[in-house]
Design a protein around this motif. Structure first.
Motif, PDB file in Angstrom:
ATOM      1  N   UNK A 114      -8.676  -2.452   1.222  1.00  0.00           N
ATOM      2  CA  UNK A 114      -7.498  -3.184   1.687  1.00  0.00           C
ATOM      3  C   UNK A 114      -6.637  -2.325   2.606  1.00  0.00           C
ATOM      4  N   UNK A 115      -6.470  -1.051   2.276  1.00  0.00           N
ATOM      5  CA  UNK A 115      -5.660  -0.156   3.104  1.00  0.00           C
ATOM      6  C   UNK A 115      -6.234  -0.087   4.517  1.00  0.00           C
ATOM      7  N   UNK A 116      -7.540   0.124   4.627  1.00  0.00           N
ATOM      8  CA  UNK A 116      -8.144   0.267   5.952  1.00  0.00           C
ATOM      9  C   UNK A 116      -8.251  -1.057   6.699  1.00  0.00           C
ATOM     10  N   UNK A 117      -8.444  -2.158   5.977  1.00  0.00           N
ATOM     11  CA  UNK A 117      -8.398  -3.472   6.633  1.00  0.00           C
ATOM     12  C   UNK A 117      -7.003  -3.747   7.190  1.00  0.00           C
ATOM     13  N   UNK A 155       0.845   3.162  -1.758  1.00  0.00           N
ATOM     14  CA  UNK A 155       0.338   2.816  -0.434  1.00  0.00           C
ATOM     15  C   UNK A 155       0.604   4.050   0.421  1.00  0.00           C
ATOM     16  N   UNK A 156      -0.379   4.517   1.177  1.00  0.00           N
ATOM     17  CA  UNK A 156      -0.152   5.722   1.980  1.00  0.00           C
ATOM     18  C   UNK A 156       1.013   5.542   2.964  1.00  0.00           C
ATOM     19  N   UNK A 185      -1.891  -9.376   0.288  1.00  0.00           N
ATOM     20  CA  UNK A 185      -2.982  -9.237  -0.679  1.00  0.00           C
ATOM     21  C   UNK A 185      -3.031  -7.823  -1.235  1.00  0.00           C
ATOM     22  N   UNK A 186      -2.844  -6.825  -0.382  1.00  0.00           N
ATOM     23  CA  UNK A 186      -2.796  -5.432  -0.845  1.00  0.00           C
ATOM     24  C   UNK A 186      -1.659  -5.237  -1.842  1.00  0.00           C
TER      25      UNK A 186
END
Length: 172
Positions: free
Chosen positions: A147-150, A81-82, A125-126
């Motif tokens: 998912x990251x951007x949401x 994950x960033x 969820x991510x």
């Protein structure tokens, strides 16, 4: 201690073994325990309402448990994950906690709203998606990026909504 609060605290307790499982890359076990923990987030509220055991302390504990549970696991998943997303989420949670503390000093309890719940569900969820990717040894970059951007969008949106809805508690 009532059942809803016990379920809430179980999320905090589950954080340690999940974190350890991630260190040793035991993805399936981490996934199993994480899903159990995520389900307690639903069932604590369900049983609190059903058993008429909704309390101020339970509302506060639930929010703290969510942050400990989700944010600790997000940290463990860097760099999958960033780091910027994890920093954004932790910063948002700190700002919202400050709003809640300021509101509480004025006798106001700031409850979770739908946007904070959507944010939490997306984050969970991510995490579950990443556990599946690692357990199966596959990477689906498009879904992961979505998912990251949401998560980023709802993290920022929910922070702004909390601040706007509680501007009186902030003196504005």
């Amino acid at each position: 201690m009532n059942l809803p609060n016990a379920l809430t605290l179980s999320r905090v307790v589950l954080t340690v073994p999940i974190f350890a499982l991630l260190v040793y890359e035991k993805w399936q076990w981490a996934l199993t325990l994480f899903v159990i923990g995520a389900l307690t987030d639903y069932f604590d509220g369900f049983f609190a309402r059903r058993l008429n055991q909704v309390t101020k302390s339970g509302k506060v504990l639930d929010q703290i448990a969510d942050k400990v549970f989700v944010n600790s696991i997000l940290v463990a998943l860097i760099p999958q994950i960033p780091a910027w997303l994890v920093a954004l989420i932790i910063s948002r949670d700190s700002v919202v906690s400050a709003v809640r503390i300021l509101a509480a000093s004025g006798g106001i309890v700031v409850q979770a709203n739908i946007w904070g719940k959507v944010k939490t569900v997306l984050q969970m969820t991510l995490i579950i998606f990443l556990f599946f990717e690692n357990a199966l040894g596959v990477k689906i970059s498009f879904i992961e990026a979505t998912f990251v951007y949401l998560c980023a969008f709802f993290t920022l949106s929910s922070a702004m909504i909390y601040i706007f809805q509680n501007k009186k508690a902030l003196g504005g």
